[in-house]
Write an enzyme that holds these catalytic residues in place. Structure first.
Site, short mmCIF file in Angstrom:
data_model
loop_
_atom_site.label_atom_id
_atom_site.label_comp_id
_atom_site.label_asym_id
_atom_site.label_seq_id
_atom_site.Cartn_x
_atom_site.Cartn_y
_atom_site.Cartn_z
N ASP A 1 37.91 -45.21 45.03
CA ASP A 1 39.11 -44.40 45.29
C ASP A 1 40.36 -44.91 44.57
O ASP A 1 40.43 -46.04 44.13
CB ASP A 1 39.38 -44.30 46.79
CG ASP A 1 39.53 -45.66 47.47
OD1 ASP A 1 38.86 -46.63 47.05
OD2 ASP A 1 40.34 -45.76 48.41
N GLU B 1 38.29 -47.12 50.13
CA GLU B 1 38.59 -48.50 50.55
C GLU B 1 40.04 -48.63 50.93
O GLU B 1 40.40 -49.45 51.77
CB GLU B 1 38.25 -49.48 49.41
CG GLU B 1 38.38 -50.95 49.79
CD GLU B 1 39.81 -51.45 49.85
OE1 GLU B 1 40.15 -52.22 50.76
OE2 GLU B 1 40.63 -51.04 48.99
ZN ZN Z 1 44.12 -51.76 46.66
ZN ZN Z 2 41.34 -52.66 45.70
#
Ligand code: ZN
Ligand code: ZN
Length: 397
Positions: free
Chosen positions: A85, A144
């Site tokens: 991401d 994440e």
């Molecule tokens: Zn980051």
């Molecule tokens: Zn990262």
């Protein structure tokens, strides 16, 4: 009978170097926010599928892709993870392959993580019949950057079932290119989050005695919250509290009836982690009640701390040339790689990607963030080397 591969016998650097660079730049041009990685996941799945029969592609959770390289012979299950991401940042890096998606940028290096794991997947899939045995599982994980994170969805979908060893890495610009850090024990902090709304009577800016000035009260809350870390926590204990959002008011002469704050809290120790929201609420309750306002506090426990397994880390360190290996102090950044470490022993590694000449001097999450792209080859090589060592040495549970 074919030879079994040993660590160092697949040259990750050379044969896929240009492709990994192309993939990384393609992903950099087309970043997607956490939990919205539709095109990114499709790109990953298509690219994995192009590696041939040695690799099966699965989509166990939304925006997630898992590649499996099953040897059909006994051995451990070894998982390698990349996050895919990007962040809500307007890119100002000046690179020619800058984001074409306004307001979204790969400013943490996850484009590189994705490309490196694709490169390793290609090399390892091509060598399936010569792998030592067992199974490789390539986890391409969304989100994440945004709690509750994408790792837990992959775990819930069974992606970690049977896994004996898990490895992941982060490109890291505070560390110079050529260096790699892999330490046993606590490495990244638990990262928790809160939102706070302070409410009261709004009113006229010229008649403050008839209103509750939620901006002035919220400002005091922000200042006093620093006392939680500075005065209530053992100075030798690690803790951080940062307020990252403060929203209130629209006009110079109106006292708003609502102010909203949001922040993050980082720690390592489990007891302290439990105590911090209590200390925070003490401050919020005290300050707001002193000024006749009310509050709503929403506290969310996010990622567990990343704690590297001793034996897994020893295995990974053997894959890193002695001259490259450095030790870093634990960092207060968090990562949901910890969700995998809760399921299997493993190690999370930082790969140096900083370099003055490459312009890779800005911190992660900065609009001018860049990586030294030479680090991509380091990452591919490590993925392959760690995978081969783990397939050979880790005992299946
Ligand atoms: Zn980051
Ligand atoms: Zn990262």
């Amino acid at each position: 009978m074919t030879d079994t591969l040993s660590a160092g016998s697949v040259d990750g650097a050379e044969s896929v170097r240009d492709q990994v660079l192309d993939w990384r730049r393609h992903l950099h041009r087309h970043p997607e926010l956490s939990f919205h990685e539709t095109e990114t996941a499709a790109f990953v799945a298509d690219t994995l599928a192009s590696f041939g029969d040695g690799l099966e592609v699965e989509r166990p959770a939304e925006h997630a892709v898992v590649g499996r390289i099953a040897t059909g012979r006994p051995g451990p299950v070894v998982a390698l993870r990349a996050d895919i991401d990007a962040l809500p940042i307007e890119e100002a890096s000046g690179v020619e392959f800058a984001s074409e998606n306004p307001g979204v940028m790969h400013a943490c290096g996850h484009d590189g993580h994705t490309a490196m794991l694709l490169g390793a997947a290609k090399l390892l899939a091509g060598e399936r019949d010569r792998l030592p045995g067992g199974e490789l599982r390539l986890l391409f994980q969304p989100a994440e950057e945004l709690a509750p994170g994408g790792a837990r969805d992959l775990v819930a979908a069974g992606a970690m079932e049977g896994v004996d060893f898990v490895y992941g890495c982060h490109l890291w610009t505070p560390l110079e290119f050529g260096k790699v850090a892999a330490m046993p024990g606590p490495f990244m902090a638990a990262s928790d989050f809160f939102t706070l709304a302070i409410t009261g009577r709004g009113g006229h800016g010229g008649l403050p005695h008839l209103a509750d000035d939620t901006i002035a009260i919220a400002a005091q809350v922000v200042t006093n919250l620093q006392h939680v870390v500075a005065r209530r926590v053992d100075p030798l204990e690690r803790a951080v509290l940062s307020v990252g959002a403060f929203h209130a008011g629209d006009a110079p002469n109106v006292l708003p009836g609502r102010a909203e704050l949001a922040g993050t809290v980082r720690s390592f120790d489990a007891d302290l982690r439990e105590r911090l929201p209590v200390l925070i609420e003490d401050i919020v309750r005290g300050v707001t009640s002193a000024h006749g306002a009310e509050y709503e506090l929403d506290y969310q426990f996010g990622y567990q701390p990343v704690v590297n397994d001793e034996a897994a880390t020893a295995l990974v360190r053997e894959a890193i040339p002695a001259e490259a290996l450095v030790d870093l102090a634990p960092i207060m950044g968090g990562d949901d790689f910890s969700a995998y470490l809760a399921e299997a022993p493993g190690c999370y590694v930082f790969i140096g990607a900083g370099d003055e000449e490459a312009g890779a001097t800005f911190p992660h999450h900065h609009p001018r963030f860049r990586i030294d792209e030479r680090a991509l080859a380091t990452g591919v090589r490590l993925h392959v080397d760690v995978a081969l060592r783990a397939l050979k040495e880790v005992v299946s549970r």
